[in-house]
Design a protein around this motif. Structure first.
Motif, PDB file in Angstrom:
ATOM      1  N   VAL A  83     -27.265  15.815   5.793  1.00 33.27           N
ATOM      2  CA  VAL A  83     -26.039  15.936   5.606  1.00 33.27           C
ATOM      3  C   VAL A  83     -25.317  14.826   6.434  1.00 33.27           C
ATOM      4  O   VAL A  83     -25.572  14.881   7.946  1.00 33.27           O
ATOM      5  CB  VAL A  83     -25.510  17.356   5.879  1.00 33.27           C
ATOM      6  N   ARG A  84     -24.196  14.082   5.869  1.00 33.23           N
ATOM      7  CA  ARG A  84     -23.841  12.869   6.561  1.00 33.23           C
ATOM      8  C   ARG A  84     -22.684  13.273   7.375  1.00 33.23           C
ATOM      9  O   ARG A  84     -22.443  12.310   8.181  1.00 33.23           O
ATOM     10  CB  ARG A  84     -23.533  11.915   5.505  1.00 33.23           C
ATOM     11  N   ASP A  85     -21.946  14.279   7.106  1.00 32.41           N
ATOM     12  CA  ASP A  85     -20.677  14.327   7.713  1.00 32.41           C
ATOM     13  C   ASP A  85     -20.566  15.576   8.599  1.00 32.41           C
ATOM     14  O   ASP A  85     -19.512  16.340   8.660  1.00 32.41           O
ATOM     15  CB  ASP A  85     -19.438  14.168   6.743  1.00 32.41           C
ATOM     16  N   GLN A  86     -21.606  15.717   9.518  1.00 32.63           N
ATOM     17  CA  GLN A  86     -21.605  17.129  10.133  1.00 32.63           C
ATOM     18  C   GLN A  86     -20.842  16.907  11.455  1.00 32.63           C
ATOM     19  O   GLN A  86     -20.251  17.650  12.000  1.00 32.63           O
ATOM     20  CB  GLN A  86     -23.115  17.621  10.676  1.00 32.63           C
ATOM     21  N   GLY A  87     -20.510  15.587  11.955  1.00 27.55           N
ATOM     22  CA  GLY A  87     -20.001  15.431  13.179  1.00 27.55           C
ATOM     23  C   GLY A  87     -18.437  15.536  13.146  1.00 27.55           C
ATOM     24  O   GLY A  87     -17.890  15.700  14.346  1.00 27.55           O
ATOM     25  N   GLU A  88     -18.033  15.952  12.173  1.00 29.76           N
ATOM     26  CA  GLU A  88     -16.559  16.074  11.930  1.00 29.76           C
ATOM     27  C   GLU A  88     -16.046  17.409  12.288  1.00 29.76           C
ATOM     28  O   GLU A  88     -14.976  17.890  12.706  1.00 29.76           O
ATOM     29  CB  GLU A  88     -15.977  15.959  10.648  1.00 29.76           C
ATOM     30  N   ARG A  89     -17.056  18.306  12.376  1.00 35.67           N
ATOM     31  CA  ARG A  89     -16.995  19.856  13.075  1.00 35.67           C
ATOM     32  C   ARG A  89     -15.851  20.592  12.395  1.00 35.67           C
ATOM     33  O   ARG A  89     -15.033  21.233  13.002  1.00 35.67           O
ATOM     34  CB  ARG A  89     -16.630  19.775  14.604  1.00 35.67           C
ATOM     35  N   LYS A  90     -15.988  20.570  11.021  1.00 35.91           N
ATOM     36  CA  LYS A  90     -14.859  21.197  10.536  1.00 35.91           C
ATOM     37  C   LYS A  90     -15.388  22.610   9.768  1.00 35.91           C
ATOM     38  O   LYS A  90     -15.853  22.845   8.673  1.00 35.91           O
ATOM     39  CB  LYS A  90     -14.103  20.465   9.110  1.00 35.91           C
ATOM     40  N   ASN A  91     -15.261  23.507  10.937  1.00 32.00           N
ATOM     41  CA  ASN A  91     -15.999  24.784  10.620  1.00 32.00           C
ATOM     42  C   ASN A  91     -15.201  25.667   9.577  1.00 32.00           C
ATOM     43  O   ASN A  91     -15.850  26.461   9.041  1.00 32.00           O
ATOM     44  CB  ASN A  91     -15.706  25.726  11.836  1.00 32.00           C
ATOM     45  N   TRP A  92     -14.092  25.364   9.403  1.00 33.36           N
ATOM     46  CA  TRP A  92     -13.316  25.998   8.261  1.00 33.36           C
ATOM     47  C   TRP A  92     -13.908  25.635   6.865  1.00 33.36           C
ATOM     48  O   TRP A  92     -13.965  26.545   6.111  1.00 33.36           O
ATOM     49  CB  TRP A  92     -11.864  25.419   8.295  1.00 33.36           C
ATOM     50  N   HIS A  93     -14.542  24.513   6.760  1.00 27.72           N
ATOM     51  CA  HIS A  93     -15.232  24.151   5.531  1.00 27.72           C
ATOM     52  C   HIS A  93     -16.575  25.199   5.237  1.00 27.72           C
ATOM     53  O   HIS A  93     -16.512  25.774   4.158  1.00 27.72           O
ATOM     54  CB  HIS A  93     -15.763  22.845   5.639  1.00 27.72           C
ATOM     55  N   TRP A  94     -17.298  25.397   6.359  1.00 26.35           N
ATOM     56  CA  TRP A  94     -18.371  26.261   6.101  1.00 26.35           C
ATOM     57  C   TRP A  94     -17.814  27.655   6.009  1.00 26.35           C
ATOM     58  O   TRP A  94     -18.449  28.383   4.854  1.00 26.35           O
ATOM     59  CB  TRP A  94     -19.354  26.501   7.362  1.00 26.35           C
ATOM     60  N   LEU A  95     -16.727  28.166   6.569  1.00 26.25           N
ATOM     61  CA  LEU A  95     -16.371  29.400   6.503  1.00 26.25           C
ATOM     62  C   LEU A  95     -15.416  29.626   5.020  1.00 26.25           C
ATOM     63  O   LEU A  95     -15.755  30.637   4.470  1.00 26.25           O
ATOM     64  CB  LEU A  95     -15.109  29.802   7.542  1.00 26.25           C
ATOM     65  N   PHE A  96     -15.034  28.543   4.370  1.00 23.56           N
ATOM     66  CA  PHE A  96     -14.432  28.760   3.122  1.00 23.56           C
ATOM     67  C   PHE A  96     -15.485  28.830   2.149  1.00 23.56           C
ATOM     68  O   PHE A  96     -15.350  29.866   1.210  1.00 23.56           O
ATOM     69  CB  PHE A  96     -13.522  27.274   2.652  1.00 23.56           C
ATOM     70  N   TRP A  97     -16.438  27.885   1.983  1.00 26.98           N
ATOM     71  CA  TRP A  97     -17.640  28.238   1.311  1.00 26.98           C
ATOM     72  C   TRP A  97     -18.317  29.464   1.232  1.00 26.98           C
ATOM     73  O   TRP A  97     -18.730  30.095   0.223  1.00 26.98           O
ATOM     74  CB  TRP A  97     -18.560  26.931   1.418  1.00 26.98           C
ATOM     75  N   GLY A  98     -18.784  29.866   2.370  1.00 23.08           N
ATOM     76  CA  GLY A  98     -19.305  31.096   2.790  1.00 23.08           C
ATOM     77  C   GLY A  98     -18.689  32.541   2.347  1.00 23.08           C
ATOM     78  O   GLY A  98     -19.044  33.211   1.609  1.00 23.08           O
ATOM     79  N   LEU A  99     -17.517  32.359   2.867  1.00 21.14           N
ATOM     80  CA  LEU A  99     -16.822  33.617   2.553  1.00 21.14           C
ATOM     81  C   LEU A  99     -16.271  33.718   1.146  1.00 21.14           C
ATOM     82  O   LEU A  99     -16.200  34.914   0.419  1.00 21.14           O
ATOM     83  CB  LEU A  99     -15.605  33.972   3.550  1.00 21.14           C
ATOM     84  N   GLY A 100     -15.840  32.782   0.736  1.00 26.34           N
ATOM     85  CA  GLY A 100     -15.555  32.794  -0.824  1.00 26.34           C
ATOM     86  C   GLY A 100     -16.542  32.887  -1.588  1.00 26.34           C
ATOM     87  O   GLY A 100     -16.414  33.445  -2.647  1.00 26.34           O
ATOM     88  N   GLY A 101     -17.650  32.449  -1.358  1.00 29.23           N
ATOM     89  CA  GLY A 101     -18.956  32.726  -2.342  1.00 29.23           C
ATOM     90  C   GLY A 101     -19.248  34.070  -2.167  1.00 29.23           C
ATOM     91  O   GLY A 101     -19.388  34.919  -3.365  1.00 29.23           O
ATOM     92  N   VAL A 102     -19.169  34.868  -1.114  1.00 23.85           N
ATOM     93  CA  VAL A 102     -19.400  36.368  -0.838  1.00 23.85           C
ATOM     94  C   VAL A 102     -18.470  37.126  -1.780  1.00 23.85           C
ATOM     95  O   VAL A 102     -18.657  38.023  -2.556  1.00 23.85           O
ATOM     96  CB  VAL A 102     -19.670  36.741   0.351  1.00 23.85           C
ATOM     97  N   LEU A 103     -17.001  36.653  -1.629  1.00 20.12           N
ATOM     98  CA  LEU A 103     -15.879  37.384  -2.269  1.00 20.12           C
ATOM     99  C   LEU A 103     -16.105  37.335  -3.834  1.00 20.12           C
ATOM    100  O   LEU A 103     -15.799  38.324  -4.528  1.00 20.12           O
ATOM    101  CB  LEU A 103     -14.517  37.136  -1.851  1.00 20.12           C
ATOM    102  N   LEU A 104     -16.384  36.254  -4.280  1.00 23.76           N
ATOM    103  CA  LEU A 104     -16.700  35.967  -5.727  1.00 23.76           C
ATOM    104  C   LEU A 104     -18.019  36.868  -6.226  1.00 23.76           C
ATOM    105  O   LEU A 104     -17.626  37.314  -7.232  1.00 23.76           O
ATOM    106  CB  LEU A 104     -17.013  34.549  -6.000  1.00 23.76           C
TER     107      LEU A 104
END
Length: 368
Positions: free
Chosen positions: A203-224
């Motif tokens: 994964v190329r852009d991990q250094g940007e540390r945008k934790n909200w991105h992981w949370l958005f995809w993780g929580l969004g997928g579970v709720l769907l």
């Protein structure tokens, strides 16, 4: 080079495109015996456990990938033993995925065809995918997720108007304990994505540390997923859905628009092959990453050619009857996913933290 790696969005698209295959097979039927009409709520309550497991594995993998992390924490030999455990589990899951996909395609064709044909055709496509490059597979995974979401949206959207709220509510305090117990099974189903951290080194852009991105995809997928279970239960009811092997595909049988299309379950079952291919590709590329860590320079070549044939042989030998694969999928896989996707990463992360503290303490003592 930028094109030699994948983005975080592509990684998460692979996750949910792949998880949609076991989710359609197991949810909510796996949860209904205990949770009843609260099966959809069990998926919601599984979100903290699933997100915690993802955080544990992601924190351990970091930018190096989980295979490198395991060997760095435990050493070459002990770490190699742990990686072999993950490889065996990945091969088992791939065998199971091949078998279940072939059975679904056979059933959707009213038994017109051969299980061997569907299984070997699926294995051939996965072998071709596994011999390719991860970025190309990740781009395909994004397209697969789009097609799957549109298909699920059509089925569930047309079914929404036939749902009855009384089949979902009320949920009393007496139902709380069974619902909480069912959350482990729900988290185990989502645990099919436990092999994604083995690809985090790509994964190329991990250094940007945008934790909200992981949370958005993780929580969004579970709720769907939870919303989908609520629509299924609101349509079929807990008793009927519990008697069905695959409530989602059964729901597709009743979907239709007068004068436009009728009985789309065969199309839905065929399109769901995209989810099987995505999950299969995740497992193949993960095995490649682990094999390359165990045998640098040679492991990836072996894994590229040998993983899918071994899994295809396992699909034919481990599950001799039609119902065997479903039984293993319901009773063994969720527990195994929780053990390897939550308990073992938590232990490894604790060991790594302890080693860091010991090294820091030893360094400070030497300075004194």
């Amino acid at each position: 080079m930028r094109d030699s790696k994948i983005s975080r969005t592509q990684l998460m698209a692979l996750l949910w495109a792949g998880v949609m295959a076991p989710a359609a097979e197991l949810l909510p039927a796996l949860l209904l015996p205990g949770a009843g009409k609260g099966a959809w709520l069990a998926v919601v309550l599984a979100a903290p456990l699933a997100l915690t497991a993802g955080w544990l594995m992601g924190a351990l993998a970091d930018q190096r990938g989980l295979a490198a992390a395991v060997t760095e924490v435990l050493g070459r030999w002990l770490g190699g033993g742990v990686l072999l455990l993950y490889i065996v589990w990945a091969l088992f899951l791939l065998s199971l995925r091949l078998r279940l996909c072939a059975q679904r395609l056979l059933a959707s064709g009213e038994r017109d065809g051969s299980l061997w044909f569907f299984l070997l055709a699926m294995a051939a496509v996965l072998l071709w995918i596994g011999r390719g490059q991860l970025p190309a597979f990740a781009r395909a995974g994004q397209l697969f997720l789009t097609a799957l979401l549109i298909t699920a949206g059509v089925v569930l959207g047309l079914s929404l108007f036939q749902s009855k709220p009384e089949r979902l509510f009320p949920i009393w305090w007496a139902d709380a304990a069974p619902v909480l117990q069912a959350t482990l099974s729900a988290a185990g189903v989502m645990g099919w994505g436990l092999f994604l951290p083995f690809l985090m080194g790509e994964v190329r852009d991990q250094g940007e540390r945008k934790n909200w991105h992981w949370l958005f995809w993780g929580l969004g997928g579970v709720l769907l997923l939870a919303a989908a279970q609520a629509i299924i239960l609101g349509n079929l009811g807990a008793e009927l859905a519990a008697r069905l092997d695959n409530p989602f595909f059964s729901l597709a049988k009743s979907v239709g628009v007068e004068g436009a299309f009728q009985r789309v379950e065969g199309v839905v079952a065929a399109l769901w092959t995209f989810a099987d291919l995505t999950m299969g590709g995740i497992l193949v590329f993960s095995v490649r990453a682990m094999a390359d860590q165990l045998l640098p320079g040679r492991g990836m070549r072996w894994a590229g050619w040998g993983t899918v044939p071994l899994a295809a042989a396992g699909a034919l030998l481990l599950f001799p009857t039609i119902g065997t694969a479903e039984e293993w999928n319901r009773h063994m896989v969720p527990a195994g996913n929780l053990a390897l996707g939550f308990l073992l990463p938590a232990l490894l992360l604790a060991v790594e933290s302890l080693l860091r503290k010991t090294e820091k303490y030893g360094t400070s003592c030497r300075k004194k």
